[in-house]
Design a protein around this motif. Structure first.
Motif, mmCIF file in Angstrom:
data_model
loop_
_atom_site.group_PDB
_atom_site.id
_atom_site.type_symbol
_atom_site.label_atom_id
_atom_site.label_comp_id
_atom_site.label_asym_id
_atom_site.label_seq_id
_atom_site.Cartn_x
_atom_site.Cartn_y
_atom_site.Cartn_z
ATOM 1 N N TRP A 1 0.833 -1.200 0.000
ATOM 2 C CA TRP A 1 0.000 0.000 0.000
ATOM 3 C C TRP A 1 0.874 1.260 0.000
ATOM 4 O O TRP A 1 0.578 2.237 -0.667
ATOM 5 N N TRP A 2 1.977 1.194 0.767
ATOM 6 C CA TRP A 2 2.831 2.370 0.880
ATOM 7 C C TRP A 2 3.412 2.776 -0.463
ATOM 8 O O TRP A 2 3.566 3.949 -0.752
ATOM 9 N N PHE A 3 3.716 1.790 -1.298
ATOM 10 C CA PHE A 3 4.349 2.108 -2.575
ATOM 11 C C PHE A 3 3.345 2.324 -3.705
ATOM 12 O O PHE A 3 3.728 2.428 -4.860
ATOM 13 N N LYS A 4 2.073 2.402 -3.357
ATOM 14 C CA LYS A 4 1.045 2.571 -4.389
ATOM 15 C C LYS A 4 1.261 3.821 -5.248
ATOM 16 O O LYS A 4 1.030 3.765 -6.468
ATOM 17 N N PRO A 5 1.710 4.970 -4.681
ATOM 18 C CA PRO A 5 1.894 6.159 -5.525
ATOM 19 C C PRO A 5 2.810 5.918 -6.726
ATOM 20 O O PRO A 5 2.661 6.574 -7.767
ATOM 21 N N VAL A 6 3.758 4.968 -6.600
ATOM 22 C CA VAL A 6 4.616 4.667 -7.744
ATOM 23 C C VAL A 6 3.764 4.209 -8.920
ATOM 24 O O VAL A 6 3.982 4.612 -10.066
ATOM 25 N N PHE A 7 2.780 3.375 -8.609
ATOM 26 C CA PHE A 7 1.985 2.784 -9.690
ATOM 27 C C PHE A 7 0.897 3.737 -10.172
ATOM 28 O O PHE A 7 0.456 3.656 -11.309
ATOM 29 N N PHE B 1 10.215 10.770 -4.644
ATOM 30 C CA PHE B 1 10.705 10.555 -3.278
ATOM 31 C C PHE B 1 9.777 11.237 -2.264
ATOM 32 O O PHE B 1 9.357 10.638 -1.277
ATOM 33 N N ALA B 2 9.431 12.478 -2.567
ATOM 34 C CA ALA B 2 8.523 13.201 -1.669
ATOM 35 C C ALA B 2 7.181 12.484 -1.580
ATOM 36 O O ALA B 2 6.585 12.369 -0.510
ATOM 37 N N ALA B 3 6.736 11.962 -2.728
ATOM 38 C CA ALA B 3 5.424 11.303 -2.744
ATOM 39 C C ALA B 3 5.416 10.088 -1.840
ATOM 40 O O ALA B 3 4.391 9.715 -1.292
ATOM 41 N N LEU B 4 6.587 9.445 -1.687
ATOM 42 C CA LEU B 4 6.636 8.235 -0.868
ATOM 43 C C LEU B 4 6.978 8.526 0.582
ATOM 44 O O LEU B 4 6.974 7.622 1.414
ATOM 45 N N THR B 5 7.311 9.759 0.894
ATOM 46 C CA THR B 5 7.671 10.063 2.294
ATOM 47 C C THR B 5 6.711 11.095 2.873
ATOM 48 O O THR B 5 5.687 10.750 3.455
#
Lengths: 227, 511, 329
Positions: free
Chosen positions: B64-70, B105-109
């Motif tokens: 779920w945390w890495f969803k913004p990548v997709f 990077f910002a999107a994931l933190t």
């Protein structure tokens, strides 16, 4: 051009343009109605035993009515909208754009039971995502649609400028665009307003700033009366 | 951005309508969007679960945390789709490298918990504005719009849970009596106490979560994107710009384009997108005949609607596997193992074909058996007996519904000066006679004209002429409400026996 | 005519119409009652003016005003009142039984698929009681035995509204589930529908046969008699709807499978409406009538038989005159 409109021709020769409402607004409207219904039921459960005593049976009846006839009553006698729908500017109409009939409203609300299946309106949600015109199963069966209600258009004020007749004759769409431009002029930055206006080349004159020119034309359209 | 090429209708919309447009856009884009998001996302989820085997909850949180990548893949597809060019699934997956990574990077933190995530995504990905500039830009867009974007996020989260619980409910609905399907929420949160059962329930739950997200996340991104477009439309007057461009095109602004350019230069205005101004001559040229091209577009639009679509099912055999144009891309297998690999491939292919043949044979046999057994089903379906209709033009054509002596009955009606009744009876009698005695093949949808043509093709000439006259008189009466001369009707009644007389005897004998 | 002249000529008419539109519902009807044709005429005039204004490219403000008047007029005049539930009543009174007669082949097939295993199993269990162990686990049997043990009578009547309502909810869910299985199974080329009908027939037959053979006649048959016709026929009809869809997929005729599915689902959905109504009634009867324990079993069985007879008559005869009327010239 992709859009979410449904156009319905009328026998009288004009066209209704209905703005269809999709799942997000409708889910929120449903939530508002749910809260209202719960509040009413809560109030009744507190007050009924006091008033008439032993209100369990009455409460059940009240629940039944709220569940099945709250939406029907509002949809039929209050302009096609429950309070929740009204809050989001929604209304239920027949497929032909006419107000929803009693029978259709009953059908679409009884079939909420099917939309509810298998849990929490999952079928209804999937149906809204897949079906034409964002219909849930009850809408499909009853021949109804949910639309955004049009507010009676009161045109906003436009900035005053010396009236100027347009250099070419304009059709309805174009005149509407110029009025829109004048009304929304204040929300655009000055540079952007000039840039937008600069595309209306046939109306512009050499040396005059484009946005001012269009504002003048808009004032002329309003009969030279700055409002 | 070249807004004149957008395939979305630009108009002033409220935020809810913008979301609906997003759903319509996602629906129109279809498979490339959903598969483009789901395939990498599911693959990633499988990998994470394998790495964190036995800890499905932790794995689900990580996925779920890495969803913004997709999400970026989804937006990448959508950003092409709004200009009318939808890449196919293969191209989407091949083009993953081209997806912009600015601000990832910002999107994931910091921004992982941004509640207006899908609304802000285009700022970072399409405008490439990150850091301080990005924040300022977002602040501008947020005005009077952010709350809607937040509501979108909240609603979509609820939708995810509706789909998960709906999936669970579906399993329970379909479970035969006494079989326990679905995941128990108690198992789910029972943790270690629940043991194996709990673990299974957790895996089931994360699978359901994954499935629900694969459906809803592209819609979420699309709705955020259209809200972004709608916000910029009102902020920058895109719809007005397009209306003015159209105005210029309609009035065939020959030198006008240059005037615009001049103006922009003379007045020394800041034109952020210089390409737009440079484009103007092109635009004017392209829309030299605006009426014709608009008509053409409208025609194409109408022809695309389901009413005009024709379906034809053509079945043919085609070898599956790599299409020929992709062959050069294939890496040559190592020569040493060439033989083995080839053999394995041939065997596998053979097995597959055998399995298909067997499956098709069994299915065919089953269908054959069933249709043989249920032969009496045949009458149920209307289409098969259409050639001998019981009802034409709303008239009952069964012989038993007609009087025995039609001519006499018609004469009686004529005497009562019921012209319509007499003609109707004759016409019905003629049709019934043609259908039942002469085995005339009519279809339920035939018009009167079709009937006359068919009769002309099969019946004797005298009868056909008589029938044509009868139909003409009837059509005038029934559709144009023009009463025929009574003399004409009388003549028609008189001649009836001559052409259709045989029928009365048959009807007398039949019942 | 220029815009100003046009506006001047018709302004009074528009204001008149607008004030009628603004009037609240009751007064609107009263005003319409004077001369029922007056307002439709006005409305058509406004629509005509709108077309003229469009055509002559009058100002957008005038066009918008006329447009809004025409829209509101459309809303006010096209809202049909009265004959509210006519369609529903028509469906129950004649449409549904006529539909069942038209699809009698499918319905009879579905009834056979459900009832042959059911009745067959009862017969088998009466002859060989041990056969039940092939079908159900001892725990399940104990559960059913506990439910219908004659000793339960001593537990006293359980007809408090709350518990009955809870049971109503449970029965609805259970019945809906069975109907849904029978119908949705149709999408698997009818195989699922056939499976679930036979399966449910077997399960019901197993329980019925087992309890009968144990001699729990008054409790079990007294309980199920009242709602049996509603529930079983409802399940059979939804199964028939599933078969209809399955058959449309197996033998699509001249259509594509998708188109054939669409056509068949129109009929299937109407069958489902009827089945859903029957199922809901079944749950209602089950919760509020069947659960009454202090009524003589003879009465309950009689009521059950009467329901069956009524259904037979309903499906055979209701709406026959309508059938005939629709065929007449």
């Amino acid at each position: 051009m992709l859009d979410t409109l449904r156009r319905v021709p009328t026998p009288e020769g004009f066209e209704l343009t209905l703005r269809l409402a999709g799942p997000v607004a409708r889910a929120l409207a449903y939530a508002v109605d749910l809260v209202i219904r719960a509040a009413v039921l809560l109030a009744l459960s507190i007050s009924l035993p006091e008033l008439v005593g032993g209100g369990a049976g009455l409460l059940l009846i009240a629940y039944f009515l709220l569940e099945w006839f709250y939406p029907v009553a509002f949809e039929v006698w209050w302009g096609g909208a429950t309070p929740g729908k009204r809050a989001f500017g929604l209304a239920v109409l027949g497929d032909n754009g006419a107000p929803v009939t009693f029978g259709a409203s009953v059908t679409r609300n009884l079939l909420r039971a099917v939309d509810f299946l298998p849990m929490l309106y999952a079928f209804g949600l999937v149906s809204m995502l897949v079906a034409r015109d964002f219909k849930r199963l009850g809408d499909l069966a009853a021949g109804t649609i949910v639309v955004y209600r049009d507010r009676p258009g009161v045109r906003a004020a436009i900035p005053a400028a010396p009236p100027l007749a347009p250099a070419v004759s304009l059709n309805l769409e174009e005149r509407r665009a110029i009025l829109d431009f004048a009304e929304r002029h204040a929300t655009l930055s000055e540079e952007r307003a000039d840039e937008v206006a600069s595309h209306a080349t046939p109306l512009l004159r050499r040396g005059a700033p484009p946005a001012r020119t269009l504002l003048s034309i808009a004032n002329h359209q309003r009969g030279g009366r700055p409002i | 951005m070249r807004i004149e090429q957008l395939s979305l209708a630009l108009r002033a919309r409220n935020a809810w309508e913008a979301f609906d447009l997003g759903i319509a856009l996602a629906r129109q884009t279809g498979l490339p969007l959903f598969a483009g998001f789901a395939l990498p996302y599911v693959a990633f989820a499988v990998l994470v679960n394998l790495a964190l085997w036995g800890q499905p909850t932790l794995a689900a949180i990580a996925v779920w945390w890495f969803k913004p990548v997709f999400d970026r893949i989804a937006l990448h597809v959508l950003a092409q789709a709004v200009f009318g060019t939808v890449p196919n699934v293969r191209a989407t997956l091949r083009g993953l490298r081209a997806v912009p990574r600015s601000g990832l990077f910002a999107a994931l933190t910091l921004e992982r918990f941004d509640f207006a995530r899908s609304f802000h995504l285009p700022v970072a990905q399409l405008e490439g504005q990150t850091g301080r500039a990005g924040r300022a830009r977002r602040r501008l867009l947020d005005r009077r719009t952010r709350s809607h974007a937040v509501w979108l996020t909240v609603v979509v989260i609820h939708f995810v849970y509706v789909l998960i619980l709906g999936f669970d409910g579906l399993l329970r609905l379909l479970a035969p009596e006494g079989v326990q399907f679905g995941f128990d929420l108690a198992d789910l949160f029972g943790g270690q106490d629940a043991g194996d059962n709990g673990l299974l329930a957790q895996y089931l739950f994360s699978a359901a979560l994954l499935a629900a997200e694969c459906i809803l996340e592209p819609l979420y991104v699309a709705a955020g994107f259209t809200l972004y477009l709608s916000r910029r439309t009102s902020l920058e007057g895109w719809d007005l710009e397009i209306a003015f461009r159209r105005l210029a095109a309609r009035h065939g602004a020959g030198g006008a384009a240059t005037l615009a350019l001049l103006l922009a230069l003379c007045t020394g205005l800041a034109v952020p997108d210089a390409a737009q101004a440079a484009n103007a001559p092109e635009v004017a040229q392209a829309s030299a005949a605006p009426g014709a091209s608009a008509d053409k577009a409208a025609i194409e639009q109408i022809l695309k609607s389901p009413d005009f679509r024709e379906y034809e099912e053509i079945t043919s055999w085609k070898r599956k596997g790599q299409p020929p144009e992709d062959k050069p891309d294939l890496p040559r297998p190592n020569a040493d193992f060439d033989f083995l690999a080839k053999l394995a491939r041939v065997l596998a292919e053979l097995m597959r074909i055998l399995a298909w043949v067997a499956a098709i044979f069994i299915a065919g046999w089953l269908v054959y058996q069933i249709s043989q057994r249920l032969g009496w089903f045949r009458g149920v379906f209307k289409g098969e007996r259409a050639w001998r209709p019981e009802v034409m033009f709303g008239m009952d054509l069964r012989p038993e519904s007609l009087p025995a002596d039609i001519a006499a009955a018609a004469r009686e009606r004529l005497r009562a000066s019921d012209l319509r009744g007499a003609l109707s009876l004759l016409y019905r009698g003629a049709l019934a006679g043609l259908v039942h005695e002469r085995n005339l093949a009519l279809r339920a949808g035939d018009t009167e004209g079709d009937c006359v043509r068919r009769v002309g093709a099969t019946a004797p000439a005298a009868m056909a002429t008589y029938f044509a006259r009868l139909v003409e008189a009837w059509a005038l009466l029934a559709y144009a409400r023009r009463s025929p001369e009574p003399a004409l009707v009388e003549r028609l009644v008189g001649e009836w026996e001559q052409h259709f007389g045989g029928r009365t005897d048959a009807a007398k004998a039949a019942p | 005519m220029n815009q100003a002249q046009f506006e001047a000529r018709h302004a009074a008419e528009w204001r008149d119409f607008e004030s009628w539109l603004d009037a609240p519902g009751a007064r609107k009807e009263a005003a319409a009652g004077v001369n029922p044709r007056h307002w439709p005429h006005r409305y058509r005039a406004v629509a005509h003016h709108l077309a003229l204004a469009h055509d002559r490219a009058y100002g957008p403000e005038l066009v918008d005003r006329l447009q809004s008047l025409a829209l509101r007029g459309h809303q006010a005049l096209y809202g049909s009142r009265g004959n509210a539930m006519a369609a529903v009543i028509e469906f129950i009174g004649s449409g549904f039984p006529a539909l069942v007669r038209r699809e009698s082949t499918l319905i009879l097939t579905a009834i056979a698929l459900l009832f042959v295993p059911l009745l067959g199993l009862i017969a088998i269990l009466l002859r060989w009681p041990d056969f039940v162990h092939y079908l159900a686990s001892p725990e399940q049997l104990l559960q059913y035995e506990a439910m219908y043990a004659p000793a339960n009578r001593a537990l006293g009547p359980q007809h408090k509204a709350e518990s009955q309502l809870a049971m109503f909810g449970y029965y609805i869910w259970n019945n809906v589930r069975i109907d849904f299985q029978c119908f949705a199974g149709g999408l698997l080329f009818g195989v699922g529908a056939i499976f679930f009908m036979i399966y449910n027939g077997l399960m019901i037959g197993a329980v019925a046969g087992h309890l009968t053979q144990l001699g729990y006649i008054s409790t079990f048959w007294g309980f199920v008699a009242g709602h049996s016709s509603w529930e079983l026929l409802g399940a059979a009809i939804s199964g028939a709807a599933g078969l209809k869809i399955g058959w449309a997929l197996i033998a699509p005729g001249p259509h594509t499978r998708m188109a054939s599915l669409k056509i068949a689902s129109r009929t299937a959905v109407r069958l489902l409406y009827g089945a859903a109504g029957m199922t809901t009634c079944a749950a209602f009867i089950e919760a509020f009538w069947s659960s009454l324990r202090n009524l003589p079993v003879e009465l309950k069985v009689t009521v059950g038989i009467v329901f069956w007879a009524l259904f037979l008559a309903y499906f055979l005869f209701a709406g026959r005159d309508r059938d005939a009327a629709s065929h007449a010239d």
